[in-house]
Design a protein around this motif. Structure first.
Motif, mmCIF file in Angstrom:
data_model
loop_
_atom_site.group_PDB
_atom_site.id
_atom_site.type_symbol
_atom_site.label_atom_id
_atom_site.label_comp_id
_atom_site.label_asym_id
_atom_site.label_seq_id
_atom_site.Cartn_x
_atom_site.Cartn_y
_atom_site.Cartn_z
ATOM 1 N N MET A 110 7.673 -7.006 -1.753
ATOM 2 C CA MET A 110 7.108 -5.827 -2.409
ATOM 3 C C MET A 110 7.551 -4.538 -1.726
ATOM 4 S SD MET A 110 3.220 -7.131 -3.161
ATOM 5 C CE MET A 110 2.765 -5.546 -3.859
ATOM 6 N N SER A 111 7.690 -4.557 -0.401
ATOM 7 C CA SER A 111 8.045 -3.340 0.322
ATOM 8 C C SER A 111 9.542 -3.049 0.266
ATOM 9 C CB SER A 111 7.591 -3.450 1.777
ATOM 10 O OG SER A 111 8.222 -4.566 2.401
ATOM 11 N N LEU A 124 7.793 3.089 -0.688
ATOM 12 C CA LEU A 124 7.108 2.327 -1.735
ATOM 13 C C LEU A 124 7.208 3.033 -3.084
ATOM 14 C CD1 LEU A 124 3.846 1.201 0.113
ATOM 15 C CD2 LEU A 124 5.865 -0.171 -0.403
ATOM 16 N N GLN A 127 7.556 0.932 -6.247
ATOM 17 C CA GLN A 127 6.383 0.261 -6.788
ATOM 18 C C GLN A 127 5.534 1.202 -7.654
ATOM 19 O OE1 GLN A 127 5.660 -2.811 -6.763
ATOM 20 N NE2 GLN A 127 7.027 -3.654 -5.225
ATOM 21 N N ARG A 128 5.815 2.480 -7.583
ATOM 22 C CA ARG A 128 5.068 3.433 -8.386
ATOM 23 C C ARG A 128 5.803 3.705 -9.678
ATOM 24 N NH1 ARG A 128 5.120 5.851 -3.182
ATOM 25 N NH2 ARG A 128 3.169 5.516 -2.063
#
Length: 588
Positions: A110-111, A124, A127-128
């Motif tokens: 995820m990172s 990040l 992820q946004r």
């Protein structure tokens, strides 16, 4: 300087370099490199420096290592220790490009950013919602807004009201008797036309464009109703107190039901009627525990481990803890008793009916429209009872009702009668009871069209008919004995006419058959055929046909005899092929 071999890995396979050898491929990634000698200049992939010596290779390798972020085993171990320290709180958390700390417990998948984003620092942002469109808006239409008020009709405007923002077909005003195009009066202002590009959430927002100030009318109406209700309750309470003070010695008391309706505690109202009624508070009632403390808990009824299971979370015991006890002495038989009795069973039947009706095409849902489902179930039970009653009435009308209140015959009640019935040793009836003919499913003894007998009661000349009038036509009208006499007279007349016709017919002349020859002509009486000569003629005819079939056996000098005898003619006719004869292929 000692040369060493090193390996590389690329897109097209794995190769090995030796001393003095170098091959460069596009997209290759170096895994291990060492000091070696070069005999010619070359270039490393991903490096713009031309390699001339071992030092140049080391410099190029260091720059290449920074580009591809190559880590040795020691660096990888240090990286893992750093991550563990960050998770334990011993080391500061990693910071992204905006200066915000990154949670060390976030998984790597995820990172870590995708390769196509070319992220240089940990972040990040991927992820946004990094693909936000600035054109999307959350605004809404300005209802009823006007932008321009014209004084006279303009070309291309609405013929009815005179506005430029729509045509006559889309006009929302009342159709005028003479539109603004002809009267040039009362020109309507132009509406404000807006176009919004909403995003995914904006298209599905059911409250988009809602004006909260419009709900103030509902709040105001509710407060007015509450104020009127409180005022009415105060007036009723004052009236009750006045009646109570005037009748202190009487036995009349205020009932509990009236207290509940007024919802005001009388103990808190001053008898002097000088209290401020706006500060009167309602009685606070505590919740009563419905369980009697003297009762035995359900899990203590049977302490056997293998008895009914008790679920402490839901406090339920579905099975009977004492199945062998006397039912009259038990006050608890398990939770399943409530599931199959009372309204629970009716609710279960209602659910089953809703499911079956939905499977058969009915638009019914127990959770979405429970009132509709209950109403349909009630109608279904009423219709079912009506159908059952109709079937019962039909069967009783057809076969009778043995349990009815009709008086049965005396013979059936007492089982005795004066009729004498004689039986044999096997129990068969010899006499005393008439033989009952079995009845068919068709109507019997039904006479139509004045007939006294049914169809099929008369048979003659392979035909069925009526015995009463001897007619063969079904559903004909019965003529009785007069019809029979007329039919017999007609039959006698027909027989007489046939006999007279046969007598008048002439006997045909019998001609003698003439003896014909084989070729179809008449044979004279004086003609006589010699059988020996006929046999010789037949042999000659066979010989002639053989010669015709095989031309090679034909002689050069042919003798011709034009004298034909009767035997030769007969042999020719016998041997001739008749093309119309079906047996012609089997003659020779």
């Amino acid at each position: 300087m000692m040369s060493r071999d090193f390996d590389y890995q690329g897109l097209w396979g794995v190769g090995k370099y030796g001393p003095g050898k170098w091959e460069v491929g596009i997209g290759l990634r170096i895994c291990q490199i060492g000091t070696f000698r070069l005999r010619r200049s070359c270039r490393l992939p991903g490096c713009s420096t031309e390699i001339e010596s071992a030092g140049t290779v080391d410099r190029c390798y260091s720059s290449l290592q920074r580009d591809v972020s190559f880590k040795s085993r020691e660096d990888h171990r240090k990286q893992l220790e750093l991550e563990e320290a960050r998770k334990a709180g011993l080391a500061p958390a990693e910071v992204d490009e905006d200066g915000k700390e990154i949670n060390p417990h976030i998984p790597q998948y995820m990172s870590s950013a995708p390769w196509y984003l070319n992220a240089e620092r940990p972040s990040l942002k991927h992820q946004r919602k990094w693909k936000s469109d600035p054109n999307y808006t959350k605004a809404w239409y300005d209802r009823g807004a006007k932008i321009f008020q014209a004084e006279k009709y303009r070309k291309g405007a609405c013929e009815n009201c005179g506005a430029m923002t729509h045509d006559k077909k889309a006009c929302m005003e009342r159709p005028r008797k003479l539109g603004a195009k002809w009267t040039n009066m009362h020109i309507a202002p132009d509406e404000k036309i807006e176009t919004f590009e909403l995003d995914y959430d904006g298209k599905r927002d059911r409250w988009n464009g809602f004006d909260p100030s419009s709900f103030a009318l509902v709040v105001e109406r509710f407060e007015t109703r509450e104020e009127a209700r409180r005022k009415y309750l105060k007036e009723q309470q004052i009236k009750k107190l006045e009646e109570k003070q005037g009748n202190e010695n009487s036995e009349a008391t205020v009932s509990d039901e009236e207290d509940d309706d007024l919802k005001i505690d009388e103990a808190k109202v001053d008898e002097s009627k000088q209290m401020d009624f706006a500060k009167v508070e309602k009685r606070v009632r505590t919740t009563v525990n419905l369980r009697i403390r003297e009762d035995t808990a359900k899990y203590l009824l049977n302490l056997d481990v293998n008895s009914s299971y008790y679920d402490p979370k839901t406090r339920s015991m579905r099975e009977d803890p004492l199945p062998d006890a006397d039912p009259n002495e038990k006050f608890y038989e398990g939770d399943n008793q409530y599931r199959v009795s009372g309204q629970a069973l009716d609710f279960k039947q209602l659910n089953v009916h809703a499911w079956e009706a939905f499977e058969k095409g009915q638009d019914i849902h127990m959770q979405a429209a429970p009132s509709q489902a209950e109403l349909l179930f009630k109608n279904y039970k009423i219709i079912k009872e009506n159908l059952k009653y109709q079937n019962k009435e039909t069967i009783m009308q057809k076969y009778g009702n043995a349990a009815s209140e009709e008086v049965l015959p005396r013979e059936l009640l007492l089982g005795q009668s004066e009729r004498e019935v004689e039986y044999d040793r096997a129990g068969r009836i010899i006499k005393g009871q008439e033989v009952v003919l079995p009845r068919s499913k068709y109507e019997e003894d039904v006479y139509a069209n004045n007939h006294t007998c049914v169809w099929g009661s008369w048979w003659k000349d392979h035909q069925w008919g009526y015995k009463c009038c001897k007619q063969f036509i079904r559903n004909s009208y019965c003529t009785g004995s007069a019809g029979i006499e007329a039919a017999e007279a007609a039959a006698d007349l027909m027989k007489a006419n046939i006999a007279r016709k046969e007598a008048m017919e002439e006997i045909p002349e019998q001609h003698e058959e003439k003896q014909l020859a084989t070729w179809g002509t008449e044979v004279p009486k004086e003609l006589a055929i010699d059988q020996k000569l006929l046999a010789d003629s037949l042999k000659k005819e066979d010989q002639r046909k053989k010669e015709e079939r095989d031309e090679r056996k034909r002689k050069y000098n042919v003798k011709w005899n034009d004298q034909v005898t009767i035997e030769d003619m007969e042999a020719y006719r016998l041997k001739r092929v008749h093309h119309d004869d079906p047996m012609k292929d089997f003659l020779h």
